[in-house]
Structure formats: structure tokens, C-alpha cells
Design an enzyme around this catalytic site. Structure first.
Site, PDB file in Angstrom:
ATOM      1  N   ASP A  81      -3.316  -2.048   3.956  1.00 55.94           N
ATOM      2  CA  ASP A  81      -3.015  -1.008   4.823  1.00 55.94           C
ATOM      3  C   ASP A  81      -2.837   0.204   3.821  1.00 55.94           C
ATOM      4  O   ASP A  81      -2.429  -0.221   2.722  1.00 55.94           O
ATOM      5  CB  ASP A  81      -1.776  -1.520   5.578  1.00 55.94           C
ATOM      6  CG  ASP A  81      -1.101  -0.057   6.371  1.00 55.94           C
ATOM      7  OD1 ASP A  81      -1.915   0.521   6.809  1.00 55.94           O
ATOM      8  OD2 ASP A  81       0.123   0.081   6.297  1.00 55.94           O
ATOM      9  N   ASP A 131      -0.750   3.408   4.943  1.00 61.50           N
ATOM     10  CA  ASP A 131       0.494   4.271   4.960  1.00 61.50           C
ATOM     11  C   ASP A 131       1.313   3.378   4.782  1.00 61.50           C
ATOM     12  O   ASP A 131       1.709   2.367   5.439  1.00 61.50           O
ATOM     13  CB  ASP A 131       0.595   4.674   6.561  1.00 61.50           C
ATOM     14  CG  ASP A 131      -0.278   5.993   6.724  1.00 61.50           C
ATOM     15  OD1 ASP A 131      -0.567   6.648   5.749  1.00 61.50           O
ATOM     16  OD2 ASP A 131      -1.029   6.016   7.545  1.00 61.50           O
TER      17      ASP A 131
END
Length: 254
Positions: A48, A50
């Protein structure tokens, strides 16, 4: 900065972490032998972006830059906690500030990526170990491309959303054909990666409900929750391994 971001579906929600015992909620900070084995033999590692690769939630930072930070951050918390479908939260957040192309370009110039401590070293170690690195994000390619460039991740290894603009540079929406634009998008991306390349073992690393979703048959074999920026207990409790420092992952590859 910056950097680019459903509920957990029933499959993701029913995942039981691979742990050595069941002593307390955060026992998964101590990986079992099985977890370490899967991590060490992984062919591909999907991150991922963020609050994992980067220390910020990209859409929150862009919204703050545009003067709508607080309202958008509230929607982000709901989306990453799994209380609303991702596509609903994404559309609602963008509608609050409708960024123009020139605004996005200005933002990228003034707010360069802020990487999480140790991520560059981890990505380098993974590459040296023969593992392929992917970035899978509910954030936007316009904001993730600079991050990928810093880390040396090729653009074809990015799965993310695309902001759309008209000929005048005005915001018109986002590409709904991107798998990461909707709930279940990250599992779809991981499954595609696995099928196309024939990987035997795939790992997903992230902090949110959309990352946990990828931990299911045919997708990621292992979900490592990174709690170094945001600790979402509903997600971390179901992780196979919870880490707060990327050095733990680096050291385990020695």
C-alpha cells in the site's frame, strides 16, 4: 506531503492470522515460523502507499492543500477503517474539493513525497533477494509516480487510480475502470499480478481494511500490517504479522 490512498468484505473479515499462539490481541507482533517462511520465500511483495510507503494519506494532503482537509480526512478515516465502501468514500472526498490539473501539479511541486523510515532500504533488500515489488493504492497515479521513481519501482508495477481532467484542466472525476477505484480492488489487482506472472507466494503490506481484503485464497498468502504511521486495530488484529518498523522486515531477510 503526500502520496497516494469498503468495507472489509466477508472473506477478508473472516481471515484468521497465522500466529504461534493466541496470547493477547497484539500477539501477532511475534511472527510464527510459518509466517517467517512465507515472508522469506515470497516471489512478490505488494505495498500500500498511503500511511505505509509514505507517512501521509495523499488525498488528505491534496485536500488540505485545496482548503478541504478536515472534511476529507474524516471520510478517509471511515474508508480505511472499513465502515463505508471505498468507491463511495473516494467519490465523496473528491467532490468536496474537485482538484484541477494545475492545482495537482502545483501540489506535487510544493509537497514532495515523504517516505516512511526504512522503506527505501526494505525495497532495496527485497530486490536484492530476487523479489518483485508492486505498489497497489487507492491513491492517484499522478501522486504515486514520483514515489515509484524514488524507490525504483517501474510504472507497470503500479496499480492505482487516475484523476481525470477535461481539455481546460478542470476536474471531471476518476477512472472507474481501475480496479483500485472500488471495494475489492486490491484483491483484484493482487490476483491479476499472481495469474499473469505465476507467482507462488505473494505478500501484501499495508495499514487499512482495503489491504486486509487482499489476504484471501488466490490473492495474498500473507498480510503484514504496518502500524508505524496509523494503527487501525480492526485491521491489525487480523494481520498475520504486525510491525511498527520496517527494520524488522529487513532483518528477517538476513
Amino acid at each position: 506531503m503526500m502520496a497516494p490512498t469498503n468495507s472489509s468484505n466477508s472473506k477478508a473479515g473472516s481471515v484468521k492470522p497465522i500466529t504461534a499462539s493466541s496470547l493477547g490481541r497484539l500477539d501477532n507482533t511475534l511472527p510464527s515460523k510459518e509466517v517467517l517462511d512465507l515472508w522469506q520465500k515470497a516471489d512478490a511483495v505488494c505495498f500500500d502507499v498511503d500511511s505505509t510507503v509514505c507517512v501521509d494519506e495523499g488525498i488528505d494532503e491534496l485536500a488540505e492543500f485545496c482548503g478541504a482537509g478536515k472534511a476529507v480526512a474524516e471520510w478517509t478515516a471511515r474508508a480505511m477503517g472499513g465502515s463505508v465502501p471505498f468507491e463511495e468514500a473516494l467519490a465523496a472526498r473528491l467532490d468536496l474539493f474537485k482538484p484541477s490539473l494545475s492545482t495537482v501539479q502545483d501540489f506535487l511541486e510544493k509537497r514532495p513525497p515523504r517516505l516512511s523510515p526504512g522503506i527505501m532500504e526494505l525495497v532495496q533488500k527485497l530486490k536484492e533477494s530476487g523479489k518483485t515489488v508492486y505498489l497497489i493504492s487507492g491513491g492517484f497515479r499522478q501522486m504515486i509516480n514520483p514515489v515509484a521513481s524514488i524507490l525504483g519501482v517501474p510504472t507497470e508495477n503500479i496499480f492505482a487510480n487516475q484523476l481525470l481532467f477535461n481539455d481546460s484542466g478542470e476536474f471531471t472525476g476518476f477512472d472507474v475502470n481501475e480496479p483500485t477505484s472500488r471495494s475489492g480492488g486490491k484483491p483484484t489487482a493482487v490476483e491479476l499480478i499472481r495469474k499473469v506472472h505465476g507467482y507462488k507466494t505473494v505478500v501484501m503490506i499495508g495499514d487499512g481494511a482495503t489491504d486486509l481484503e487482499a489476504r484471501r485464497p488466490g490473492c495474498a498468502d500473507l498480510f503484514i500490517c504496518y502500524g508505524g504511521v496509523q494503527l487501525r486495530e480492526a485491521v491489525s488484529a487480523k494481520a498475520d504479522w504486525l510491525v511498527y518498523n520496517f527494520k524488522d522486515l529487513i532483518n528477517s531477510l538476513e
